[in-house]
Design an enzyme around this catalytic site. Structure first.
Site, PDB file in Angstrom:
ATOM      1  N   HIS A  60       0.850  -1.187   0.000  1.00 11.66           N
ATOM      2  CA  HIS A  60       0.000   0.000   0.000  1.00 11.66           C
ATOM      3  C   HIS A  60       0.888   1.240   0.000  1.00 11.66           C
ATOM      4  O   HIS A  60       2.066   1.169   0.318  1.00 11.66           O
ATOM      5  CB  HIS A  60      -0.853   0.054   1.268  1.00 11.66           C
ATOM      6  CG  HIS A  60      -1.865  -1.028   1.368  1.00 11.66           C
ATOM      7  ND1 HIS A  60      -3.054  -0.840   2.027  1.00 11.66           N
ATOM      8  CD2 HIS A  60      -1.888  -2.299   0.938  1.00 11.66           C
ATOM      9  CE1 HIS A  60      -3.767  -1.962   1.979  1.00 11.66           C
ATOM     10  NE2 HIS A  60      -3.069  -2.860   1.326  1.00 11.66           N
ATOM     11  N   GLU A 130       3.494  -0.414   3.984  1.00 10.95           N
ATOM     12  CA  GLU A 130       2.995   0.888   3.542  1.00 10.95           C
ATOM     13  C   GLU A 130       4.228   1.641   3.043  1.00 10.95           C
ATOM     14  O   GLU A 130       5.101   1.999   3.824  1.00 10.95           O
ATOM     15  CB  GLU A 130       2.338   1.644   4.696  1.00 10.95           C
ATOM     16  CG  GLU A 130       1.073   0.983   5.223  1.00 10.95           C
ATOM     17  CD  GLU A 130      -0.175   1.447   4.508  1.00 10.95           C
ATOM     18  OE1 GLU A 130      -0.077   2.305   3.600  1.00 10.95           O
ATOM     19  OE2 GLU A 130      -1.256   0.964   4.871  1.00 10.95           O
TER      20      GLU A 130
END
Length: 175
Positions: A60, A130
């Site tokens: 992500h 992330e």
């Protein structure tokens, strides 16, 4: 639209903070039902078709975090020690490439999240890196579409961690 990473069935629909919403205009809207979206259905069906699933990495953007289950609570998931060990090892691998440091926790809980679903449903180790940049201050809204100068170093760092996960999957008894 629906946030696909709030649309999985495990702990879906629990509104426990501003990061999980029943309100369709919100960025964290989890949808009208679990697996209401074609994207989460496709991933569910694909993972369900595998006979020897060991691990899943779901990249992500952004925040420079390396997350493991659970996301819906601050409690530890079953297998916490192994998950935390792999998580820290991969944070160290990322840092060893370019000296960039990811952290191991996020400041909020999210429900209906992909890695929680995978760990609960399949007991396959699931992690969410992330990626860069670290925050809105350095990335602004463009953090969701990193600058070209961030792409190659981000790939190099995460390749080291991803390769370790692939090697883990070949080990018997790790999970």
């Amino acid at each position: 639209g629906v946030d696909p990473n709030r649309n999985y069935s495990y702990q879906w629909g629990i509104v426990n903070n501003v990061y999980n919403s029943a309100n369709p205009p919100d960025d964290t809207y989890y949808g009208p039902s679990a697996f209401s979206e074609k994207e989460s259905q496709a991933i569910r069906d694909f993972l369900g078709s595998l006979t020897n699933l060991k691990s899943v990495i779901t990249h992500h953007t952004f925040s420079e975090l390396y997350l493991k289950p659970w996301s819906y609570t601050n409690s530890n998931a079953p297998g916490y020690q192994t998950l935390a060990s792999v998580q820290q090892r991969n944070i160290n691998r990322i840092q060893s490439v370019n000296g960039h440091t990811y952290t191991n926790s996020i400041w909020y809980n999210s429900v209906g999240e992909c890695t929680d679903y995978i760990w609960n449903q399949h007991r396959a180790a699931a992690f969410t890196p992330e990626l860069r940049p670290s925050n809105l201050v350095t990335g602004g809204l463009d953090g969701f579409a990193p600058a070209a100068s961030e792409i190659l170093p981000t790939c190099e760092e995460n390749f080291a961690a991803n390769r370790a996960i692939i090697h883990d999957a070949a080990r018997t008894g790790l999970w």
